[in-house]
Write a protein that holds these residues in place. Sequence first.
Motif, PDB file in Angstrom:
ATOM      1  N   UNK A  60     -26.510  49.920  38.505  1.00 48.94           N
ATOM      2  CA  UNK A  60     -27.771  49.903  37.751  1.00 48.94           C
ATOM      3  C   UNK A  60     -27.878  48.619  36.931  1.00 48.94           C
ATOM      4  N   UNK A  61     -26.775  48.231  36.291  1.00 53.64           N
ATOM      5  CA  UNK A  61     -26.753  47.006  35.501  1.00 53.64           C
ATOM      6  C   UNK A  61     -26.969  45.797  36.416  1.00 53.64           C
ATOM      7  N   UNK A  62     -26.329  45.788  37.567  1.00 48.71           N
ATOM      8  CA  UNK A  62     -26.502  44.681  38.520  1.00 48.71           C
ATOM      9  C   UNK A  62     -27.955  44.581  38.975  1.00 48.71           C
ATOM     10  N   UNK A  78     -21.410  40.391  36.885  1.00 47.13           N
ATOM     11  CA  UNK A  78     -21.489  41.677  36.196  1.00 47.13           C
ATOM     12  C   UNK A  78     -20.753  42.754  36.991  1.00 47.13           C
ATOM     13  N   UNK A  79     -20.844  42.666  38.320  1.00 48.74           N
ATOM     14  CA  UNK A  79     -20.137  43.618  39.182  1.00 48.74           C
ATOM     15  C   UNK A  79     -18.627  43.416  39.060  1.00 48.74           C
ATOM     16  N   UNK A  80     -18.176  42.169  39.132  1.00 50.92           N
ATOM     17  CA  UNK A  80     -16.745  41.870  39.045  1.00 50.92           C
ATOM     18  C   UNK A  80     -16.156  42.266  37.693  1.00 50.92           C
ATOM     19  N   UNK A  81     -16.941  42.120  36.643  1.00 50.40           N
ATOM     20  CA  UNK A  81     -16.476  42.454  35.298  1.00 50.40           C
ATOM     21  C   UNK A  81     -16.669  43.935  34.965  1.00 50.40           C
ATOM     22  N   UNK A  88     -22.849  47.030  28.506  1.00 46.30           N
ATOM     23  CA  UNK A  88     -23.914  46.021  28.505  1.00 46.30           C
ATOM     24  C   UNK A  88     -24.435  45.706  27.101  1.00 46.30           C
ATOM     25  N   UNK A  89     -24.753  46.692  26.267  1.00 48.44           N
ATOM     26  CA  UNK A  89     -25.256  46.368  24.928  1.00 48.44           C
ATOM     27  C   UNK A  89     -24.196  45.734  24.019  1.00 48.44           C
ATOM     28  N   UNK A  96     -21.105  36.311  27.299  1.00 46.35           N
ATOM     29  CA  UNK A  96     -21.886  35.883  28.461  1.00 46.35           C
ATOM     30  C   UNK A  96     -21.631  34.416  28.803  1.00 46.35           C
ATOM     31  N   UNK A  97     -21.548  33.567  27.785  1.00 47.09           N
ATOM     32  CA  UNK A  97     -21.379  32.137  28.014  1.00 47.09           C
ATOM     33  C   UNK A  97     -19.939  31.767  28.351  1.00 47.09           C
ATOM     34  N   UNK A  98     -19.003  32.222  27.524  1.00 49.39           N
ATOM     35  CA  UNK A  98     -17.617  31.770  27.652  1.00 49.39           C
ATOM     36  C   UNK A  98     -16.777  32.606  28.612  1.00 49.39           C
ATOM     37  N   UNK A  99     -16.959  33.904  28.605  1.00 48.83           N
ATOM     38  CA  UNK A  99     -16.132  34.756  29.444  1.00 48.83           C
ATOM     39  C   UNK A  99     -16.718  34.976  30.837  1.00 48.83           C
ATOM     40  N   UNK A 100     -18.046  35.008  30.921  1.00 46.26           N
ATOM     41  CA  UNK A 100     -18.672  35.320  32.197  1.00 46.26           C
ATOM     42  C   UNK A 100     -19.301  34.101  32.858  1.00 46.26           C
TER      43      UNK A 100
END
Length: 116
Positions: A60-62, A78-81, A88-89, A96-100
């Motif tokens: 759903x998030x993907x 998002x799927x891999x993580x 998500x919230x 989002x920037x550094x880890x993903x």
Amino acid sequence: VGKAEVKYLPPASLPAPQPLPFGFPYTMSPYFHAGTMGGLFLDGEESPALEDISKWTVEDVCSFVSNLSGCTEYTQVFREQAIDGETLPLLTEEHLLNNMGLKLGPALKIRSQVGK
């Protein structure tokens, strides 16, 4: 005038936009209907996609991410993580920037939409 009647009024008769509480820089527009779930709709209709976000699966998030303009390429991240509706919230811009590895624009779009 009730909420259901507002969409039938000419634009000149609508009230001026009101500021949001807590110092948010955006204003509430009388042209948008917030809906009972707090979503943003142009036609006043409820969307089945706006359910309790905490119950969303990873898929759903993907789907949510892939439907945001400029964010489709990050769906696999998002799927891999294993980001589901509970996590998500909790994501910050830093996550989002550094880890993903997202670019700033898509990261801000996602944070903005999740906040709604």
